[in-house]
Design a protein around this motif. Structure first.
Motif, PDB file in Angstrom:
ATOM      1  N   GLY A 150     112.887  62.120 -21.999  1.00 36.75           N
ATOM      2  CA  GLY A 150     113.998  61.517 -22.682  1.00 36.75           C
ATOM      3  C   GLY A 150     115.317  60.944 -21.635  1.00 36.75           C
ATOM      4  N   LEU A 151     115.753  62.036 -21.055  1.00 39.20           N
ATOM      5  CA  LEU A 151     116.925  61.642 -20.056  1.00 39.20           C
ATOM      6  C   LEU A 151     116.738  60.740 -18.965  1.00 39.20           C
ATOM      7  CD1 LEU A 151     118.534  65.257 -19.842  1.00 39.20           C
ATOM      8  CD2 LEU A 151     119.444  63.224 -20.896  1.00 39.20           C
ATOM      9  N   VAL A 152     115.303  60.923 -18.435  1.00 35.17           N
ATOM     10  CA  VAL A 152     114.849  60.114 -17.214  1.00 35.17           C
ATOM     11  C   VAL A 152     114.642  58.689 -17.716  1.00 35.17           C
ATOM     12  CG1 VAL A 152     113.048  59.683 -15.819  1.00 35.17           C
ATOM     13  CG2 VAL A 152     113.537  62.063 -16.086  1.00 35.17           C
ATOM     14  N   VAL A 153     114.134  58.548 -19.132  1.00 36.14           N
ATOM     15  CA  VAL A 153     114.015  57.075 -19.671  1.00 36.14           C
ATOM     16  C   VAL A 153     115.536  56.577 -19.731  1.00 36.14           C
ATOM     17  CG1 VAL A 153     113.199  55.857 -21.793  1.00 36.14           C
ATOM     18  CG2 VAL A 153     111.734  57.563 -20.583  1.00 36.14           C
ATOM     19  N   VAL A 154     116.151  57.187 -20.309  1.00 34.73           N
ATOM     20  CA  VAL A 154     117.588  56.683 -20.603  1.00 34.73           C
ATOM     21  C   VAL A 154     118.385  56.277 -19.193  1.00 34.73           C
ATOM     22  CG1 VAL A 154     119.996  57.055 -21.570  1.00 34.73           C
ATOM     23  CG2 VAL A 154     117.944  57.637 -22.887  1.00 34.73           C
ATOM     24  N   GLY A 155     117.946  57.188 -18.238  1.00 33.69           N
ATOM     25  CA  GLY A 155     118.756  56.937 -16.716  1.00 33.69           C
ATOM     26  C   GLY A 155     117.997  55.611 -16.276  1.00 33.69           C
ATOM     27  N   VAL A 156     116.638  55.434 -16.336  1.00 33.52           N
ATOM     28  CA  VAL A 156     116.098  54.339 -15.694  1.00 33.52           C
ATOM     29  C   VAL A 156     116.509  53.087 -16.594  1.00 33.52           C
ATOM     30  CG1 VAL A 156     113.652  53.181 -15.619  1.00 33.52           C
ATOM     31  CG2 VAL A 156     114.158  55.649 -14.861  1.00 33.52           C
ATOM     32  N   VAL A 157     116.581  53.249 -17.717  1.00 33.14           N
ATOM     33  CA  VAL A 157     117.122  51.877 -18.586  1.00 33.14           C
ATOM     34  C   VAL A 157     118.643  51.538 -18.222  1.00 33.14           C
ATOM     35  CG1 VAL A 157     117.482  51.163 -20.881  1.00 33.14           C
ATOM     36  CG2 VAL A 157     115.369  52.041 -20.530  1.00 33.14           C
ATOM     37  N   LEU A 158     119.323  52.514 -18.230  1.00 31.80           N
ATOM     38  CA  LEU A 158     120.671  52.178 -17.827  1.00 31.80           C
ATOM     39  C   LEU A 158     120.874  51.741 -16.306  1.00 31.80           C
ATOM     40  CD1 LEU A 158     122.588  55.355 -19.609  1.00 31.80           C
ATOM     41  CD2 LEU A 158     122.538  52.765 -20.153  1.00 31.80           C
ATOM     42  N   TYR A 159     120.011  52.294 -15.497  1.00 27.29           N
ATOM     43  CA  TYR A 159     120.299  51.837 -14.203  1.00 27.29           C
ATOM     44  C   TYR A 159     119.742  50.246 -14.052  1.00 27.29           C
ATOM     45  CZ  TYR A 159     118.758  51.317  -9.341  1.00 27.29           C
ATOM     46  OH  TYR A 159     118.323  50.969  -7.960  1.00 27.29           O
ATOM     47  N   ARG A 160     118.523  50.170 -14.817  1.00 28.91           N
ATOM     48  CA  ARG A 160     117.894  48.740 -14.760  1.00 28.91           C
ATOM     49  C   ARG A 160     119.125  47.645 -15.232  1.00 28.91           C
ATOM     50  NH1 ARG A 160     114.315  47.185 -11.387  1.00 28.91           N
ATOM     51  NH2 ARG A 160     113.494  45.891 -12.874  1.00 28.91           N
ATOM     52  N   LEU A 161     119.826  48.058 -16.340  1.00 29.29           N
ATOM     53  CA  LEU A 161     120.737  47.445 -17.134  1.00 29.29           C
ATOM     54  C   LEU A 161     121.871  46.987 -15.987  1.00 29.29           C
ATOM     55  CD1 LEU A 161     120.825  48.629 -20.717  1.00 29.29           C
ATOM     56  CD2 LEU A 161     119.921  46.460 -19.751  1.00 29.29           C
ATOM     57  N   ASP A 162     122.102  48.217 -15.363  1.00 27.53           N
ATOM     58  CA  ASP A 162     123.126  47.955 -14.232  1.00 27.53           C
ATOM     59  C   ASP A 162     122.910  46.875 -13.034  1.00 27.53           C
ATOM     60  OD1 ASP A 162     126.004  48.620 -13.466  1.00 27.53           O
ATOM     61  OD2 ASP A 162     124.955  49.678 -11.709  1.00 27.53           O
ATOM     62  N   VAL A 163     121.695  47.259 -12.786  1.00 23.19           N
ATOM     63  CA  VAL A 163     121.308  46.309 -11.546  1.00 23.19           C
ATOM     64  C   VAL A 163     121.201  44.909 -12.160  1.00 23.19           C
ATOM     65  CG1 VAL A 163     119.253  45.729 -10.084  1.00 23.19           C
ATOM     66  CG2 VAL A 163     120.145  48.186 -10.317  1.00 23.19           C
ATOM     67  N   GLY A 164     120.688  44.562 -13.361  1.00 21.37           N
ATOM     68  CA  GLY A 164     120.691  43.319 -13.807  1.00 21.37           C
ATOM     69  C   GLY A 164     122.138  42.685 -13.920  1.00 21.37           C
ATOM     70  N   LYS A 165     122.943  43.353 -14.397  1.00 22.09           N
ATOM     71  CA  LYS A 165     124.266  43.057 -14.617  1.00 22.09           C
ATOM     72  C   LYS A 165     124.959  42.735 -13.239  1.00 22.09           C
ATOM     73  CE  LYS A 165     128.812  44.636 -16.320  1.00 22.09           C
ATOM     74  NZ  LYS A 165     129.512  45.728 -17.278  1.00 22.09           N
ATOM     75  N   ARG A 166     124.649  43.464 -12.364  1.00 20.34           N
ATOM     76  CA  ARG A 166     125.108  43.295 -10.940  1.00 20.34           C
ATOM     77  C   ARG A 166     124.610  41.880 -10.365  1.00 20.34           C
ATOM     78  NH1 ARG A 166     126.426  48.970  -7.743  1.00 20.34           N
ATOM     79  NH2 ARG A 166     127.416  49.957  -9.472  1.00 20.34           N
ATOM     80  N   ARG A 167     123.421  41.722 -10.608  1.00 22.24           N
ATOM     81  CA  ARG A 167     122.771  40.642 -10.115  1.00 22.24           C
ATOM     82  C   ARG A 167     123.343  39.419 -10.800  1.00 22.24           C
ATOM     83  NH1 ARG A 167     116.671  42.378 -10.106  1.00 22.24           N
ATOM     84  NH2 ARG A 167     116.649  43.867  -7.997  1.00 22.24           N
ATOM     85  N   ARG A 168     123.479  39.579 -11.965  1.00 21.83           N
ATOM     86  CA  ARG A 168     124.225  38.297 -12.908  1.00 21.83           C
ATOM     87  C   ARG A 168     125.564  38.112 -12.172  1.00 21.83           C
ATOM     88  NH1 ARG A 168     121.393  40.859 -16.759  1.00 21.83           N
ATOM     89  NH2 ARG A 168     123.175  41.756 -17.789  1.00 21.83           N
ATOM     90  N   GLU A 169     126.481  39.116 -11.998  1.00 23.33           N
ATOM     91  CA  GLU A 169     127.576  38.818 -11.472  1.00 23.33           C
ATOM     92  C   GLU A 169     127.630  38.394 -10.260  1.00 23.33           C
ATOM     93  OE1 GLU A 169     129.489  42.933 -12.040  1.00 23.33           O
ATOM     94  OE2 GLU A 169     129.834  42.403 -14.180  1.00 23.33           O
ATOM     95  N   GLY A 170     126.856  38.665  -9.304  1.00 28.48           N
ATOM     96  CA  GLY A 170     126.839  38.307  -7.987  1.00 28.48           C
ATOM     97  C   GLY A 170     126.122  36.557  -7.790  1.00 28.48           C
ATOM     98  N   HIS A 171     125.576  36.295  -8.855  1.00 26.07           N
ATOM     99  CA  HIS A 171     125.113  34.837  -8.773  1.00 26.07           C
ATOM    100  C   HIS A 171     126.423  33.823  -9.362  1.00 26.07           C
ATOM    101  CE1 HIS A 171     120.945  34.951  -7.750  1.00 26.07           C
ATOM    102  NE2 HIS A 171     121.140  36.101  -8.515  1.00 26.07           N
ATOM    103  N   ARG A 172     127.356  34.414 -10.053  1.00 19.07           N
ATOM    104  CA  ARG A 172     128.355  33.814 -10.679  1.00 19.07           C
ATOM    105  C   ARG A 172     129.595  33.365  -9.773  1.00 19.07           C
ATOM    106  NH1 ARG A 172     129.201  37.032 -16.178  1.00 19.07           N
ATOM    107  NH2 ARG A 172     127.446  36.444 -17.098  1.00 19.07           N
ATOM    108  N   GLU A 173     129.820  34.245  -8.696  1.00 16.85           N
ATOM    109  CA  GLU A 173     130.615  34.239  -7.676  1.00 16.85           C
ATOM    110  C   GLU A 173     130.425  33.349  -6.661  1.00 16.85           C
ATOM    111  OE1 GLU A 173     132.175  38.051  -6.072  1.00 16.85           O
ATOM    112  OE2 GLU A 173     131.673  39.155  -8.057  1.00 16.85           O
TER     113      GLU A 173
END
Length: 134
Positions: free
Chosen positions: A111-134
Protein backbone atom coordinates in the motif's frame (compact mmCIF):
# COMPACT_ATOMS: atom_id res chain seq x y z
CA UNK A 1 7.80 -0.92 -17.35
CA UNK A 2 9.74 -3.36 -15.14
CA UNK A 3 10.90 -0.52 -12.89
CA UNK A 4 7.27 0.23 -12.01
CA UNK A 5 6.75 -3.35 -10.78
CA UNK A 6 10.16 -3.75 -9.15
CA UNK A 7 9.06 -2.46 -5.71
CA UNK A 8 6.10 -4.87 -5.75
CA UNK A 9 8.33 -7.78 -6.70
CA UNK A 10 10.84 -6.82 -4.02
CA UNK A 11 8.18 -6.60 -1.30
CA UNK A 12 6.60 -9.88 -2.46
CA UNK A 13 9.99 -11.58 -2.36
CA UNK A 14 10.82 -10.25 1.10
CA UNK A 15 7.46 -11.26 2.55
CA UNK A 16 7.62 -14.70 0.93
CA UNK A 17 11.18 -15.25 2.15
CA UNK A 18 10.25 -14.36 5.70
CA UNK A 19 6.96 -16.28 5.75
CA UNK A 20 7.65 -19.12 3.34
CA UNK A 21 8.64 -21.73 5.92
CA UNK A 22 5.78 -20.71 8.23
CA UNK A 23 3.25 -21.02 5.39
CA UNK A 24 4.73 -24.40 4.47
CA UNK A 25 4.51 -25.62 8.07
CA UNK A 26 0.94 -24.36 8.37
CA UNK A 27 -0.10 -26.16 5.19
CA UNK A 28 1.74 -29.44 5.87
CA UNK A 29 1.28 -29.77 9.62
CA UNK A 30 -1.44 -31.72 11.36
CA UNK A 31 -2.74 -32.43 14.83
CA UNK A 32 -0.70 -35.20 16.44
CA UNK A 33 -0.63 -36.97 19.80
CA UNK A 34 2.33 -36.53 22.13
CA UNK A 35 3.66 -39.97 23.10
CA UNK A 36 6.68 -39.02 25.19
CA UNK A 37 8.05 -35.94 26.98
CA UNK A 38 11.67 -35.87 28.06
CA UNK A 39 11.82 -32.39 29.52
CA UNK A 40 10.51 -28.85 29.29
CA UNK A 41 12.06 -25.44 29.71
CA UNK A 42 9.98 -22.42 30.63
CA UNK A 43 12.85 -19.96 30.38
CA UNK A 44 12.29 -16.93 28.22
CA UNK A 45 9.30 -15.78 26.25
CA UNK A 46 8.46 -15.04 22.65
CA UNK A 47 9.00 -11.34 23.40
CA UNK A 48 12.71 -11.79 24.12
CA UNK A 49 13.14 -14.37 21.37
CA UNK A 50 13.42 -17.42 23.62
CA UNK A 51 10.24 -19.44 23.24
CA UNK A 52 9.59 -22.06 25.93
CA UNK A 53 9.64 -25.61 24.61
CA UNK A 54 9.42 -29.26 25.55
CA UNK A 55 11.44 -32.10 24.07
CA UNK A 56 9.34 -35.05 23.09
CA UNK A 57 7.97 -37.48 20.56
CA UNK A 58 4.63 -37.60 18.79
CA UNK A 59 2.56 -39.91 16.60
CA UNK A 60 0.75 -38.92 13.40
CA UNK A 61 -2.70 -40.24 12.50
CA UNK A 62 -1.17 -42.54 9.86
CA UNK A 63 1.14 -44.18 12.43
CA UNK A 64 4.35 -42.33 11.57
CA UNK A 65 6.30 -40.90 14.48
CA UNK A 66 8.33 -37.76 14.95
CA UNK A 67 10.31 -36.10 17.65
CA UNK A 68 12.14 -32.97 18.69
CA UNK A 69 11.26 -29.63 20.22
CA UNK A 70 7.62 -28.79 20.76
CA UNK A 71 7.48 -25.01 20.94
CA UNK A 72 5.10 -23.63 23.53
CA UNK A 73 4.21 -23.92 27.18
CA UNK A 74 4.12 -27.12 29.25
CA UNK A 75 3.12 -30.15 27.20
CA UNK A 76 2.13 -33.52 28.65
CA UNK A 77 2.00 -37.04 27.30
CA UNK A 78 -1.33 -37.56 25.51
CA UNK A 79 -1.75 -33.88 24.56
CA UNK A 80 -2.62 -32.93 21.00
CA UNK A 81 -0.13 -30.58 19.35
CA UNK A 82 0.35 -29.23 15.82
CA UNK A 83 3.33 -30.86 14.11
CA UNK A 84 4.87 -32.00 10.88
CA UNK A 85 8.15 -33.47 9.75
CA UNK A 86 10.80 -31.61 11.75
CA UNK A 87 8.62 -29.12 13.64
CA UNK A 88 6.02 -29.03 16.40
CA UNK A 89 4.04 -26.32 18.16
CA UNK A 90 1.79 -26.52 21.19
CA UNK A 91 -1.00 -25.28 18.91
CA UNK A 92 -1.56 -23.90 15.43
CA UNK A 93 -2.08 -20.37 16.80
CA UNK A 94 1.57 -19.15 16.73
CA UNK A 95 1.86 -20.00 13.04
CA UNK A 96 -1.46 -18.40 12.18
CA UNK A 97 -0.43 -15.27 14.09
CA UNK A 98 2.97 -15.05 12.34
CA UNK A 99 1.51 -15.57 8.88
CA UNK A 100 -1.36 -13.12 9.49
CA UNK A 101 0.87 -10.42 10.95
CA UNK A 102 3.47 -10.88 8.20
CA UNK A 103 0.81 -10.81 5.50
CA UNK A 104 -0.72 -7.65 6.98
CA UNK A 105 2.71 -6.03 7.08
CA UNK A 106 3.30 -7.04 3.46
CA UNK A 107 -0.03 -5.54 2.39
CA UNK A 108 0.79 -2.36 4.29
CA UNK A 109 4.15 -2.10 2.52
CA UNK A 110 2.54 -2.71 -0.87
CA UNK A 111 0.00 0.00 0.00
CA UNK A 112 2.83 2.41 0.79
CA UNK A 113 4.45 1.67 -2.55
CA UNK A 114 1.15 2.18 -4.38
CA UNK A 115 0.57 5.51 -2.62
CA UNK A 116 4.15 6.55 -3.37
CA UNK A 117 3.82 5.67 -7.05
CA UNK A 118 0.48 7.49 -7.35
CA UNK A 119 1.84 10.60 -5.62
CA UNK A 120 4.93 10.52 -7.82
CA UNK A 121 2.85 10.21 -10.98
CA UNK A 122 0.59 13.08 -9.86
CA UNK A 123 3.65 15.23 -9.15
CA UNK A 124 5.18 14.43 -12.55
CA UNK A 125 1.90 15.30 -14.28
CA UNK A 126 1.62 18.55 -12.34
CA UNK A 127 5.20 19.55 -13.25
CA UNK A 128 4.57 18.78 -16.91
CA UNK A 129 1.43 20.93 -16.93
CA UNK A 130 3.30 23.75 -15.17
CA UNK A 131 6.16 23.44 -17.65
CA UNK A 132 3.82 23.84 -20.64
CA UNK A 133 2.23 27.01 -19.21
CA UNK A 134 5.51 28.89 -18.96
Amino acid sequence: MLSAFLPFLLIFGLVWASLGSDIDELSTGEDVTVTEISGCTSEGSAVNGQTPYCSGKWRFADGRTGGGRILGEEISRGDTVFAGDGFAYGSRSPLIWKVSAGGALGLFLVGLVVVGVVLYRLDVGKRRREGHRE
